[in-house]
Design an enzyme around this catalytic site. Structure first.
Site, mmCIF file in Angstrom:
data_model
loop_
_atom_site.group_PDB
_atom_site.id
_atom_site.type_symbol
_atom_site.label_atom_id
_atom_site.label_comp_id
_atom_site.label_asym_id
_atom_site.label_seq_id
_atom_site.Cartn_x
_atom_site.Cartn_y
_atom_site.Cartn_z
ATOM 1 N N ARG A 186 -3.187 6.839 0.957
ATOM 2 C CA ARG A 186 -3.669 8.051 1.638
ATOM 3 C C ARG A 186 -2.673 8.717 2.562
ATOM 4 O O ARG A 186 -2.876 9.868 2.949
ATOM 5 C CB ARG A 186 -4.946 7.713 2.416
ATOM 6 N N TYR A 197 -15.019 -11.435 -0.314
ATOM 7 C CA TYR A 197 -15.685 -10.156 -0.615
ATOM 8 C C TYR A 197 -16.854 -10.351 -1.573
ATOM 9 O O TYR A 197 -17.892 -9.696 -1.446
ATOM 10 C CB TYR A 197 -14.682 -9.155 -1.204
ATOM 11 N N ARG A 207 0.826 -1.220 0.000
ATOM 12 C CA ARG A 207 0.000 0.000 0.000
ATOM 13 C C ARG A 207 0.861 1.271 0.000
ATOM 14 O O ARG A 207 0.468 2.279 0.591
ATOM 15 C CB ARG A 207 -0.939 0.026 1.202
ATOM 16 N N ARG A 214 -6.230 12.202 -5.831
ATOM 17 C CA ARG A 214 -7.489 11.498 -5.536
ATOM 18 C C ARG A 214 -8.665 12.482 -5.563
ATOM 19 O O ARG A 214 -9.744 12.143 -6.037
ATOM 20 C CB ARG A 214 -7.348 10.858 -4.160
ATOM 21 N N ASP A 229 -6.617 -2.708 -7.590
ATOM 22 C CA ASP A 229 -7.187 -3.350 -6.405
ATOM 23 C C ASP A 229 -7.476 -4.811 -6.716
ATOM 24 O O ASP A 229 -7.758 -5.153 -7.865
ATOM 25 C CB ASP A 229 -8.476 -2.639 -5.969
HETATM 26 O O1 CP3 Z 1 -0.061 -1.606 -2.528
HETATM 27 C C1 CP3 Z 1 -0.311 -0.664 -3.315
HETATM 28 O O2 CP3 Z 1 0.100 0.506 -3.137
HETATM 29 C C2 CP3 Z 1 -1.088 -0.966 -4.585
HETATM 30 C C3 CP3 Z 1 -2.485 -0.775 -4.544
HETATM 31 C C4 CP3 Z 1 -3.395 -1.698 -3.741
HETATM 32 C C5 CP3 Z 1 -4.649 -1.236 -3.251
HETATM 33 N N1 CP3 Z 1 -5.316 -2.296 -2.723
HETATM 34 C C6 CP3 Z 1 -5.131 0.162 -3.333
HETATM 35 C C7 CP3 Z 1 -6.236 0.597 -2.457
HETATM 36 C C8 CP3 Z 1 -3.303 -3.059 -3.425
HETATM 37 C C9 CP3 Z 1 -2.150 -4.021 -3.670
HETATM 38 C C10 CP3 Z 1 -4.527 -3.438 -2.798
HETATM 39 C C11 CP3 Z 1 -4.825 -4.811 -2.363
HETATM 40 C C12 CP3 Z 1 -6.069 -5.077 -1.651
HETATM 41 N N2 CP3 Z 1 -7.299 -4.504 -1.820
HETATM 42 C C13 CP3 Z 1 -6.211 -6.115 -0.679
HETATM 43 C C14 CP3 Z 1 -5.119 -7.083 -0.268
HETATM 44 C C15 CP3 Z 1 -4.142 -6.471 0.675
HETATM 45 C C16 CP3 Z 1 -4.717 -6.087 1.990
HETATM 46 O O3 CP3 Z 1 -4.697 -4.882 2.314
HETATM 47 O O4 CP3 Z 1 -5.154 -6.980 2.748
HETATM 48 C C17 CP3 Z 1 -7.545 -6.085 -0.238
HETATM 49 C C18 CP3 Z 1 -8.157 -6.997 0.811
HETATM 50 C C19 CP3 Z 1 -8.230 -5.066 -0.967
HETATM 51 C C20 CP3 Z 1 -9.679 -4.696 -0.901
HETATM 52 C C21 CP3 Z 1 -9.850 -3.303 -0.443
HETATM 53 N N3 CP3 Z 1 -9.564 -2.185 -1.218
HETATM 54 C C22 CP3 Z 1 -10.317 -2.858 0.807
HETATM 55 C C23 CP3 Z 1 -10.736 -3.773 1.955
HETATM 56 C C24 CP3 Z 1 -10.327 -1.455 0.774
HETATM 57 C C25 CP3 Z 1 -10.840 -0.523 1.846
HETATM 58 C C26 CP3 Z 1 -9.907 -0.365 2.964
HETATM 59 C C27 CP3 Z 1 -9.010 0.820 2.757
HETATM 60 O O5 CP3 Z 1 -7.807 0.706 2.996
HETATM 61 O O6 CP3 Z 1 -9.549 1.881 2.380
HETATM 62 C C28 CP3 Z 1 -9.806 -1.041 -0.485
HETATM 63 C C29 CP3 Z 1 -9.611 0.346 -0.943
HETATM 64 C C30 CP3 Z 1 -8.231 0.726 -1.412
HETATM 65 N N4 CP3 Z 1 -7.404 -0.070 -2.182
HETATM 66 C C31 CP3 Z 1 -7.577 1.966 -1.180
HETATM 67 C C32 CP3 Z 1 -6.328 1.902 -1.835
HETATM 68 C C33 CP3 Z 1 -5.298 2.982 -1.941
HETATM 69 C C34 CP3 Z 1 -8.156 3.159 -0.437
HETATM 70 C C35 CP3 Z 1 -9.133 3.858 -1.339
HETATM 71 C C36 CP3 Z 1 -9.117 5.384 -1.213
HETATM 72 O O7 CP3 Z 1 -8.117 6.027 -1.565
HETATM 73 O O8 CP3 Z 1 -10.146 5.921 -0.789
#
Ligand code: CP3
Length: 348
Positions: free
Chosen positions: A35, A156, A31, A44, A81
């Protein structure tokens, strides 16, 4: 030229993934684009939704590169994602600010209707992002593509959201395992299409995130985490044998050993609960280790951060090792602490 080309310049990441011991381990953070970065929040704010951002190759490529420009990490991970796979199947997907993903939950009928045909086309913006990033990324940096492991994606798709224990998917696993198997088979097919598309577009490494592996009981772990992951790996390897694969079964604990041996991953991600001497003794002989700083220690910073980094590095540096967090970086992480971390790992 892509990762499968033998003349492709090697990166610290590709060396560590090939089993070489580096004087200082390569470092990137799960990640890392997100943010906690003001430049991410600014970009964003110019786009409607998180999903729109993932589908906009110019903006997604810029975001992917932001942490590389700021911290000079050894690898970029494509901004996308794991839920792009359900999106590619046509399942309605949105992200609710401050809450997380929402999908229309699947049932027996919609699982029977899941159609693989549109998947490649609907993922094409992600592939285009990768091509753009690879063109702009220095040759000695690796570009990581990824997918969710089928179990984690299924949790999910079934619940329609994240829940504290993903009970709906666990109930399907015990009540109607044949239905879950059908769903998993479709997700495996789509994940192979996704990973091979990312590799073809320029990804040098791929990571499979199994964030919910840890909630499975011991037998189910073999069936729902290891087996589908191994199928994906075998199929990706047969088409792209040179591309290293990182598996990250979060919460797998003692079962990491079985996971590493049975899936044949090149590297294994370990979360922050895994003792590093266990990783050194039982996992590092068969796979490169990636991990495992507690993301909250990075929020704390100071001497606690230096001490934790030193413990991890001194235990794992005599074998193949990539420094990372034990899970994603959290939004409240101070930038200065990330700078401190990178300097410490690189011995500066
Ligand atoms: O790692 C990176 O920088 C690359 C981008 C990346 C994102 N999600 C961007 C993201 C990666 C590799 C993921 C993987 C992901 N997504 C997983 C597996 C890793 C983990 O964290 O367990 C999972 C379970 C998801 C599903 C997901 N996407 C959730 C549960 C959420 C909400 C929680 C949160 O952190 O907001 C997201 C949203 C998400 N994916 C964001 C980002 C940057 C936040 C969205 C925003 O900017 O509002």
């Amino acid at each position: 030229m892509n990762a499968q080309d033998p003349s492709y310049p090697s990166s610290a990441m590709s060396k560590a993934l090939a089993g070489e011991i580096c004087p200082h381990p390569p470092i990137w953070l799960m990640r890392q684009a997100g943010r906690y970065l003001p430049e991410y929040r600014a970009l964003r704010a110019t786009t409607g939704s998180f999903l729109d951002l993932c589908l906009n190759p110019a903006k997604a490529a810029e975001i992917t590169l932001q942490p590389i420009h700021r911290f000079n990490f050894d690898a970029a991970i494509v901004f996308s994602d794991i839920l792009m796979v359900p999106y590619a199947f046509g399942q309605a997907l949105s992200f609710v600010e401050g809450e997380g993903p929402r999908l229309d939950p699947v049932d027996a009928e919609s699982i029977a209707r899941l159609d693989i045909d549109p998947v490649r086309q609907r993922l094409s913006p992600v592939f285009e992002t990768i091509t753009r990033v690879r063109d702009d990324l220095a040759a000695d940096k690796a570009l990581i593509g990824f997918c969710g492991a089928p179990w984690t994606v299924a949790t999910y798709m079934i619940a329609g959201r994240g829940t504290p224990d993903q009970k709906p998917a666990r109930l399907m696993a015990t009540r109607t395992p044949a239905l879950l198997q059908t769903l998993m088979d479709r997700i495996v097919d789509a994940s192979v299409i996704s990973l091979l598309g990312q590799i073809e577009a320029g990804a040098n490494v791929v990571q499979i995130f199994d964030s919910w592996a840890g909630i499975l009981n011991d037998e189910d772990f073999d069936r729902w985490s290891i087996a589908p992951t191994k199928t994906i790996i075998d199929r990706v390897r047969s088409a792209a044998p040179a591309v290293p694969i990182i598996g990250f079964p979060k919460g797998a604990g003692l079962r990491l050993e079985r996971y590493a041996a049975a899936t044949g991953v090149n590297a294994i991600g370990i979360d922050w609960t895994v003792p590093v001497d266990f990783a050194r003794d039982r996992l590092q002989p068969v796979a490169t280790i990636q991990g495992n700083l507690d993301p909250l220690v990075l929020v704390t910073g100071g001497i606690a951060l230096d001490d934790a980094v030193d413990r991890i590095v001194s235990t794992l540096r005599d074998g193949p090792f990539i420094f990372n967090l034990g899970h994603g970086i959290v939004p409240e992480t101070p930038i200065a602490h990330v700078e401190q971390l990178v300097a410490r790992v690189r011995g500066n």
